[in-house]
Design a protein around this motif. Structure first.
Motif, mmCIF file in Angstrom:
data_model
loop_
_atom_site.group_PDB
_atom_site.id
_atom_site.type_symbol
_atom_site.label_atom_id
_atom_site.label_comp_id
_atom_site.label_asym_id
_atom_site.label_seq_id
_atom_site.Cartn_x
_atom_site.Cartn_y
_atom_site.Cartn_z
ATOM 1 N N UNK A 69 0.775 -1.257 0.066
ATOM 2 C CA UNK A 69 0.040 0.127 -0.033
ATOM 3 C C UNK A 69 0.863 1.393 -0.079
ATOM 4 N N UNK A 70 0.286 2.370 0.014
ATOM 5 C CA UNK A 70 1.003 3.835 0.071
ATOM 6 C C UNK A 70 0.425 4.148 1.160
ATOM 7 N N UNK A 71 1.255 4.454 2.268
ATOM 8 C CA UNK A 71 0.908 4.872 3.551
ATOM 9 C C UNK A 71 0.998 6.535 3.530
ATOM 10 N N UNK A 72 -0.109 6.967 4.190
ATOM 11 C CA UNK A 72 -0.077 8.639 3.625
ATOM 12 C C UNK A 72 -0.736 8.951 5.308
ATOM 13 N N UNK A 73 -0.146 9.990 5.780
ATOM 14 C CA UNK A 73 -0.423 10.477 6.933
ATOM 15 C C UNK A 73 -1.351 11.895 6.865
ATOM 16 N N UNK A 74 -2.460 11.904 6.996
ATOM 17 C CA UNK A 74 -3.597 12.838 6.886
ATOM 18 C C UNK A 74 -3.773 13.228 8.200
ATOM 19 N N UNK A 75 -3.167 13.339 9.351
ATOM 20 C CA UNK A 75 -3.384 14.031 10.487
ATOM 21 C C UNK A 75 -3.590 15.459 10.235
ATOM 22 N N UNK A 76 -4.575 16.041 10.922
ATOM 23 C CA UNK A 76 -4.810 17.450 10.700
ATOM 24 C C UNK A 76 -3.645 18.305 11.276
ATOM 25 N N UNK A 77 -3.359 19.520 10.283
ATOM 26 C CA UNK A 77 -2.065 20.416 10.674
ATOM 27 C C UNK A 77 -2.962 21.625 11.429
ATOM 28 N N UNK A 78 -2.187 22.368 11.835
ATOM 29 C CA UNK A 78 -2.749 23.458 12.649
ATOM 30 C C UNK A 78 -3.188 24.371 11.654
ATOM 31 N N UNK A 79 -2.472 24.704 10.333
ATOM 32 C CA UNK A 79 -2.862 25.853 9.712
ATOM 33 C C UNK A 79 -4.330 25.182 8.895
ATOM 34 N N UNK A 80 -4.469 23.965 8.592
ATOM 35 C CA UNK A 80 -5.629 23.387 7.810
ATOM 36 C C UNK A 80 -6.830 23.623 8.685
ATOM 37 N N UNK A 81 -6.518 23.208 10.119
ATOM 38 C CA UNK A 81 -7.588 23.315 10.956
ATOM 39 C C UNK A 81 -8.180 24.879 11.475
ATOM 40 N N UNK A 82 -7.103 25.645 11.383
ATOM 41 C CA UNK A 82 -7.282 27.305 11.506
ATOM 42 C C UNK A 82 -8.438 27.484 10.640
ATOM 43 N N UNK A 83 -8.065 27.163 9.272
ATOM 44 C CA UNK A 83 -8.752 27.778 8.128
ATOM 45 C C UNK A 83 -10.195 27.084 8.322
ATOM 46 N N UNK A 84 -10.423 26.096 8.688
ATOM 47 C CA UNK A 84 -11.862 25.250 8.855
ATOM 48 C C UNK A 84 -12.635 25.935 10.069
ATOM 49 N N UNK A 85 -11.886 26.118 11.219
ATOM 50 C CA UNK A 85 -12.505 26.907 12.158
ATOM 51 C C UNK A 85 -12.875 28.388 11.881
ATOM 52 N N UNK A 86 -11.921 28.781 11.219
ATOM 53 C CA UNK A 86 -12.215 30.291 10.921
ATOM 54 C C UNK A 86 -13.546 30.573 9.648
ATOM 55 N N UNK A 87 -13.588 29.539 8.864
ATOM 56 C CA UNK A 87 -14.849 29.514 7.905
ATOM 57 C C UNK A 87 -15.955 29.051 8.886
ATOM 58 N N UNK A 88 -16.114 28.257 9.761
ATOM 59 C CA UNK A 88 -17.126 27.971 10.546
ATOM 60 C C UNK A 88 -17.428 29.395 11.238
ATOM 61 N N UNK A 89 -16.616 30.014 11.924
ATOM 62 C CA UNK A 89 -17.082 31.385 12.634
ATOM 63 C C UNK A 89 -17.609 32.432 11.840
ATOM 64 N N UNK A 90 -16.817 32.479 10.767
ATOM 65 C CA UNK A 90 -17.493 33.792 9.674
ATOM 66 C C UNK A 90 -18.684 33.163 9.104
ATOM 67 N N UNK A 91 -19.074 31.941 8.926
ATOM 68 C CA UNK A 91 -20.353 31.445 8.353
ATOM 69 C C UNK A 91 -21.361 31.659 9.470
ATOM 70 N N UNK A 92 -21.133 31.901 10.891
ATOM 71 C CA UNK A 92 -22.331 32.061 11.848
ATOM 72 C C UNK A 92 -22.121 33.723 11.946
ATOM 73 N N UNK A 93 -20.901 34.332 11.968
ATOM 74 C CA UNK A 93 -20.924 35.779 12.111
ATOM 75 C C UNK A 93 -21.272 36.676 11.248
#
Length: 641
Positions: A149-173
C-alpha cells in the motif's frame, strides 16, 4: 508535488470536496491520487474519509468496514463493476483476502482482464478505485502491508484546522460573507475548468486542420470566438480574485478566535498520551466550538455602534473567553482529578507560547532543564537546599537565558541572606530578591523556582494559570448529570470513567428517578458470557426507548469489538429504528482495549471518590440540595452571601 502532478483546477475541486487547504494535506492528496499502489490513509480526525466521500460520491462510492457481513462479496462486486470502494476503520492487520487486490495480481485470459480472489478469477474493471482509512494515530503495520500500500499521514495540521474553524466562525458571524466566498470558490474553479477546456479544443482543432490555417474560415471563426470567451473568463477571473482578497481581509479580523480554538484542539488531542480513555474527535470539538459561537452574547456595550471596530473587538474578546472556558469545562468533566490541573497548565502555556510571551526555550527549560556549561562553577553559597545540582542549574539558566538572569550567580553570592529568606518562604508567590523582583508573577519566576524550589513549581504554575487565564481555568465545576444530559442523544453513548472505589450506580439511579426513568433503567455487569445478553438489552432498549447501562466494560475486553459494531450501528441506523428516549450508559476503568471510535463519539464523565474535606462537602451539597432547594429558602439573599 502540487505543481508537477496536479492542476489548480483539481486542487480547487479537492478543497471543495473537503480536503484541508494547508500544503501538507494538498501534497498528501496529490500522492493519494497519483500513487501506483492503493492508498492507506492514517486519518484519526476522519478528514481524509470526508474528502474521499465527497470526491467519489458521483462514482457511486461504496463504503465498507472490515467487520461488515459479506465483506468480500461486496468487495468482489466493486472490483467487477468498477465501483469506487472506501474501506474505513482498518485495523493493525488487513484481511488476507485483500492481498491480490492490493498487489494488483492481474492476468489476461482471452480478451478478459481478470484478478484471482480466493479460488476464482473474476473480471477486473479498470475504473475500480480503492481507498483505505484508519483512525489509529500511530499504527504499526507489518512490512508486507507497507510494501503493498501507499501509507499517507492525513493527521490534521494546525494551519488547515485554523482555516476550517475560521470558516465556521465567519459563516455564523457574517453568513453573507462566507456564502459569497463559497460561491466565489466554485465559480473560480468552473472558470478555470472552462478556460482549460477552451485551450484543449483550440489545440485539437489546430491538430485536425489541413492546408493553410488562414484559408480555414471555420477554424478562424472558432479561434476568434475562443479568444473572446477566454478574454471574458480571464477578466471575470481577475475580478473574482480581487473580490476574494477583499473577503479574506474581512475574514482575517476573526483569525484570533480560530487560532485559539486550534490551539485548544491540539492540547486536547495530546491528552490521549496521558490516558488512553481521553479520546476526543474533531467533530466533537467542532460541535463544542459552534455551540460556543451560538451561545455567546452578541450584545454590544453602551456607546458602541453595531458593526464598529470597538463592537468587533468586544465581540472577539467575548468569543475568546467563551470558547476557552466552555471547552475547558466540557473536557474537564471527562478527566480524572489528577489531570485537570495538567490540562489547565497545558492550555495556558499553549496560548502564551503562541502569543510569544513564553519562548520555546523557556518552556523546555521548565520541562527538561538544560545542559550545564563547561565552566568552573565554584562552591555554591550557603543558601538552604542549594547543592551542586541546583548551583549547576543556576549556571545553565544564566548561560542559556542571559535576559534576565545574567547576574544570577553573582547576586546569590553577595545576597545570601535575602536569597535564603526567599527560598525558605512558605508560599511560592513572593517576589525574588533584587535585582530580580521585576520577574515576579512572570514565567521567568517559574524558571527560577524550577532551579531553587522544584517542590513549589506546581503551585506556582497553577497560580500563573489563574493570573493569566482567569479563575475559570483554575477551578473546575462539579460534574452533574443534569448538565451533561442535554449534550447527549439516542445515538451518543455516555461513558463513566471509573477509578478505584468509585461506583456511579447510585448517582445514575437517582438521576433516573429525577427524570422519571427509573422504571426504564436496565443495568448489567459485563463479564464472561454476558456479551450476548448485553447486546439483546441494547436492541430492546433502542426499540422501546429505555436506558441501558453496561457496567465494567473493562472486564469484557473480548467483547469490545462487538460493542464498537453496536455503537456504530446506532449512529448509522435510520431515525425510526432508534427511539428518541433511548440512552446507552457505559462504565469502564481505563483500558487499552476500549474502542477508540466509541470514546470519540461519546460524552465522558469521570467518577472518582472526592479527595479532601472541601471536595467531599461540595459533592455532598450538590447531591443533597438542588438549585430549586436553595431558591425555595425563606431567606434566599442570606444564603447567597
Amino acid at each position: 508535488l502540487r505543481s508537477t502532478l496536479a492542476t489548480d483546477v483539481a486542487v480547487r475541486n479537492w478543497t471543495i470536496c473537503g480536503l484541508p487547504s494547508d500544503q501538507q494535506s494538498i501534497d498528501s492528496g496529490v500522492i493519494a491520487m497519483n500513487a501506483r499502489r492503493w492508498p492507506l490513509l492514517i486519518d484519526p480526525q476522519a478528514q481524509a474519509n470526508r474528502w474521499v466521500r465527497g470526491m467519489l460520491q458521483h462514482m457511486g462510492l461504496r463504503v465498507l468496514r472490515p467487520n461488515d457481513a459479506n465483506f468480500m462479496r461486496h468487495v468482489e462486486s466493486c472490483v467487477r463493476n468498477g465501483t469506487a470502494l472506501l474501506l474505513e476503520d482498518c485495523g493493525q492487520e488487513l484481511d488476507s483476502s485483500l492481498r491480490p487486490i492490493l498487489s494488483k495480481q492481474l492476468f489476461r485470459q482471452d480478451d478478459r482482464l481478470l484478478i484471482k480472489i480466493g479460488d476464482a478469477g473474476i473480471d477486473y474493471d479498470t475504473n475500480f478505485r480503492l481507498f483505505m482509512t484508519t483512525k489509529m494515530r500511530n499504527p504499526h503495520y507489518l512490512p508486507d502491508v507497507c510494501i503493498q500500500t501507499t501509507l499517507i499521514d492525513f493527521t490534521v495540521q494546525i494551519e488547515g484546522l485554523e482555516d476550517q474553524l475560521l470558516g465556521d466562525l465567519v459563516r455564523k458571524e457574517r453568513p453573507e460573507l462566507e456564502s459569497h466566498k463559497d460561491k466565489l470558490v466554485v465559480s473560480m474553479a468552473a472558470d478555470k475548468t472552462q478556460l482549460e477546456d477552451l485551450q484543449d479544443k483550440v489545440l485539437h482543432k489546430l491538430r485536425q486542420s489541413e492546408g493553410l490555417i488562414l484559408d480555414n474560415e471555420p477554424l478562424i471563426t472558432a479561434l476568434q470566438q475562443s479568444k473572446q470567451t477566454s478574454s471574458m473568463i480571464l477578466r471575470r477571473f481577475e475580478e473574482a480574485l480581487q473580490t476574494d482578497a477583499d473577503i479574506s481581509a474581512v475574514r482575517e479580523q476573526y483569525r484570533a478566535v480560530a487560532t485559539r480554538a486550534a490551539l485548544l484542539y491540539f492540547v486536547i488531542d495530546d491528552l490521549a498520551g496521558v490516558n488512553p480513555m481521553y479520546q476526543y474527535s474533531l467533530s466533537f470539538f467542532k460541535t463544542t466550538y459552534n455551540y460556543c459561537i451560538e451561545s455567546s452574547s452578541t450584545t454590544t456595550a453602551s456607546g458602541e455602534q453595531e458593526g464598529s471596530a470597538a463592537a468587533l473587538s468586544t465581540r472577539l474578546d467575548t468569543l475568546l473567553t467563551v470558547v476557552t472556558e466552555h471547552t475547558f469545562q466540557t473536557v474537564c468533566r471527562g478527566l480524572f482529578e489528577e489531570h485537570k490541573s495538567l490540562f489547565s497548565i497545558l492550555v495556558c502555556l499553549a496560548v502564551e507560547r503562541a502569543a510569544g510571551t513564553v519562548l520555546e526555550s523557556e518552556w523546555n527549560f521548565v520541562l527538561r532543564g538544560a545542559l550545564v556549561p563547561s565552566l568552573s562553577l565554584g562552591e555554591p553559597p550557603a543558601i538552604p537546599g542549594l547543592g551542586m545540582k541546583q548551583w549547576s542549574l543556576c549556571a545553565a539558566l544564566q548561560h542559556h537565558h542571559p535576559q534576565p538572569f545574567a547576574a544570577l550567580q553573582q547576586s546569590m553570592n553577595t545576597n545570601v541572606a535575602m536569597w535564603s529568606k526567599w527560598v525558605m518562604a512558605p508560599g511560592p508567590l513572593q517576589c525574588p530578591p533584587e535585582p530580580f523582583a521585576e520577574i515576579g508573577g512572570t514565567f521567568h519566576e517559574l524558571m527560577l523556582l524550577k532551579v531553587l524550589r522544584d517542590d513549589k513549581l506546581l503551585l506556582a504554575l497553577n497560580a500563573f494559570v489563574a493570573r493569566r487565564m482567569g479563575r475559570a481555568l483554575a477551578e473546575v465545576e462539579v460534574v452533574q448529570l443534569k448538565h451533561v444530559f442535554p449534550d447527549t442523544s439516542n445515538v451518543t453513548p455516555i461513558v463513566f470513567l471509573l477509578s478505584s472505589g468509585s461506583d456511579p450506580g447510585a448517582m445514575l439511579y437517582k438521576f433516573a428517578q429525577d427524570m422519571q426513568c427509573a422504571d426504564r433503567l436496565l443495568t448489567i455487569s459485563l463479564g464472561q458470557g454476558q456479551g450476548p445478553v448485553a447486546q439483546r438489552l441494547v436492541e430492546k432498549g433502542s426499540r422501546k426507548g429505555e436506558w441501558v447501562c453496561l457496567m465494567n466494560c473493562h472486564l469484557a475486553a473480548s467483547w469490545m469489538g462487538a460493542l464498537e459494531v453496536i455503537v456504530n450501528g446506532l449512529a448509522t441506523a435510520p431515525p425510526d429504528r432508534v427511539h428518541n428516549n433511548f440512552r446507552l450508559w457505559l462504565t469502564s476503568k481505563p483500558s487499552q482495549d476500549f474502542p477508540v471510535s466509541v470514546l470519540q463519539a461519546s460524552q465522558k464523565i469521570t467518577n472518582e471518590a472526592p479527595k479532601g474535606i472541601r471536595a467531599n462537602l461540595i459533592g455532598s451539597l450538590h447531591q443533597l440540595v438542588m438549585e430549586q432547594g436553595w431558591e425555595s429558602s425563606s431567606r434566599p439573599r442570606t444564603w447567597k452571601k
